[in-house]
Design an enzyme around this catalytic site. Sequence first.
Site, short mmCIF file in Angstrom:
data_model
loop_
_atom_site.label_atom_id
_atom_site.label_comp_id
_atom_site.label_asym_id
_atom_site.label_seq_id
_atom_site.Cartn_x
_atom_site.Cartn_y
_atom_site.Cartn_z
N GLY A 90 0.45 -5.04 0.69
CA GLY A 90 -0.64 -4.82 -0.15
C GLY A 90 -0.18 -5.64 -1.36
O GLY A 90 -1.00 -6.33 -2.15
N ALA A 97 0.67 -1.27 -0.13
CA ALA A 97 0.11 0.07 -0.06
C ALA A 97 0.94 1.15 0.02
O ALA A 97 2.10 1.21 0.53
CB ALA A 97 -0.70 0.06 1.22
N GLU A 118 -0.55 -9.32 -0.70
CA GLU A 118 -2.01 -9.61 -0.72
C GLU A 118 -2.60 -9.56 -1.76
O GLU A 118 -3.70 -10.61 -1.92
CB GLU A 118 -2.58 -8.44 0.42
CG GLU A 118 -2.00 -8.71 1.81
CD GLU A 118 -2.21 -7.46 2.72
OE1 GLU A 118 -1.67 -6.41 2.34
OE2 GLU A 118 -2.75 -7.79 3.87
N1 CAA Z 1 4.45 3.19 -0.78
C1 CAA Z 1 4.93 4.31 -1.21
N2 CAA Z 1 6.20 4.67 -1.93
C2 CAA Z 1 7.03 3.59 -1.92
C3 CAA Z 1 6.47 2.35 -1.30
C4 CAA Z 1 5.24 2.15 -0.87
N3 CAA Z 1 4.94 0.99 -0.64
N4 CAA Z 1 7.73 1.33 -1.62
C5 CAA Z 1 8.52 2.12 -2.31
N5 CAA Z 1 8.23 3.31 -2.57
C6 CAA Z 1 9.19 4.43 -3.22
C7 CAA Z 1 10.18 4.79 -2.28
O1 CAA Z 1 9.89 5.86 -1.35
C8 CAA Z 1 11.03 5.51 -3.31
O2 CAA Z 1 10.72 6.82 -3.66
P1 CAA Z 1 11.57 7.99 -4.04
O3 CAA Z 1 12.41 7.57 -5.12
O4 CAA Z 1 10.37 8.97 -4.03
O5 CAA Z 1 12.31 8.04 -2.62
C9 CAA Z 1 10.58 4.47 -4.48
O6 CAA Z 1 9.71 3.88 -4.46
C10 CAA Z 1 11.79 3.64 -4.75
O7 CAA Z 1 11.84 2.76 -3.76
P2 CAA Z 1 13.44 2.75 -2.78
O8 CAA Z 1 14.38 3.72 -3.08
O9 CAA Z 1 13.13 2.51 -1.41
O10 CAA Z 1 13.87 1.31 -3.66
P3 CAA Z 1 14.91 -0.07 -3.04
O11 CAA Z 1 15.41 -0.69 -4.06
O12 CAA Z 1 16.01 0.95 -1.99
O13 CAA Z 1 13.91 -0.60 -1.73
C11 CAA Z 1 11.84 -1.82 -1.11
C12 CAA Z 1 13.00 -1.41 -2.25
C13 CAA Z 1 12.71 -2.76 0.01
C14 CAA Z 1 10.73 -2.37 -1.65
C15 CAA Z 1 11.67 -0.53 -0.27
O14 CAA Z 1 11.20 0.56 -1.19
C16 CAA Z 1 10.62 -0.72 0.93
O15 CAA Z 1 10.78 -1.27 1.95
N6 CAA Z 1 9.08 -0.29 0.40
C17 CAA Z 1 8.01 -0.33 1.25
C18 CAA Z 1 7.44 -1.79 1.36
C19 CAA Z 1 6.68 -1.76 2.52
O16 CAA Z 1 6.56 -1.60 3.77
N7 CAA Z 1 5.26 -2.42 2.02
C20 CAA Z 1 4.20 -2.50 3.00
C21 CAA Z 1 3.43 -1.47 2.89
S1 CAA Z 1 1.92 -1.27 4.15
C22 CAA Z 1 0.98 -2.33 3.52
O17 CAA Z 1 1.29 -2.70 2.56
C23 CAA Z 1 -0.25 -2.46 4.40
C24 CAA Z 1 -1.05 -3.18 3.79
O18 CAA Z 1 -1.35 -4.42 4.41
C25 CAA Z 1 -2.10 -2.93 2.72
#
Ligand code: CAA
Length: 258
Positions: free
Chosen positions: A109, A64, A112
Amino acid sequence: MKNIILKEDKGIAEITINRPKSLNALNSETLKELGTVIEDISQRKDIQAVIITGSGDKAFVAGADIVEMQNLNAVQGRELAMLAQKVFSDIEHMPQVVIAAVNGYALGGGCELSMACDIRLASKNAKFGQPEVGLGITPGFAGTQRLPRLVGKGTAKELIFTTDMIDAEEAHRIQLANKVYEQEELMDKAREMAKKIMSKGIYAVSLAKSAINNGMNMDTESAYSYEADIFGLCFSTEDQKEGMKAFIEKRKPNFKGC
Ligand code: CAA
């Protein structure tokens, strides 16, 4: 559609979540667009299989949208969960077969979403995980429900409590991913599987999907009875007549999907 690309070819609809700058994170706009596409395709008789994937070669869906979620209040959080749960449930209950082509990160998400699909094919670089508790929230797009049903309660709890990200091979080992392929061949393999399924009695496939999905939410005696009803229904179809006639005549069946 701003964040969804829809392509259609020979009865297969390919849905691509297209927000590559955010690793295809699902904001509410994208969820609504996805909901509309799913609703439309569900009505279509000319589409028999659906493939869902993510844009680019890094992510299926990285969860998400955390930027959108950060300032939600309790009511808005619940609304977001209910929106996504409805869309994912609609995917689960589509009459068509739905294959997730997991081409990279499938987190929160994203994991999911993949679990709402009938079958998950993963590329070797795919990573699955439920990172929510690391953000101070629980999975909210039905992960606490679908994950234990797919991999068992103990493994689901381990994945959700530790937030460990697992690779495609491990996902395959715990039966979260059905198959693992090189990234370059993932979409072709997904299309190949879709075509294979479409060559069968597609109405029977759709009925088998209902029997599995709905039956698993019933007590076993009711589920057996439901299965018998569905089995009986098959004998009112042209495909049953054709399928069995073709077997006896030692030829390939010519199914009509009715
Ligand atoms: N939401 C919003 N933006 C996101 C995102 C997310 N879930 N995942 C990645 N992005 C964005 C980053 O903020 C980044 O944006 P900027 O370039 O503007 O800084 C861009 O995508 C690229 O990401 P990274 O620079 O972080 O890329 P990376 O290769 O270093 O890492 C990753 C990749 C491990 C996937 C890391 O991006 C990450 O941990 N993302 C979040 C994953 C997460 O926590 N997902 C769960 C969300 S909560 C949820 O889903 C609730 C539910 O049950 C529905």
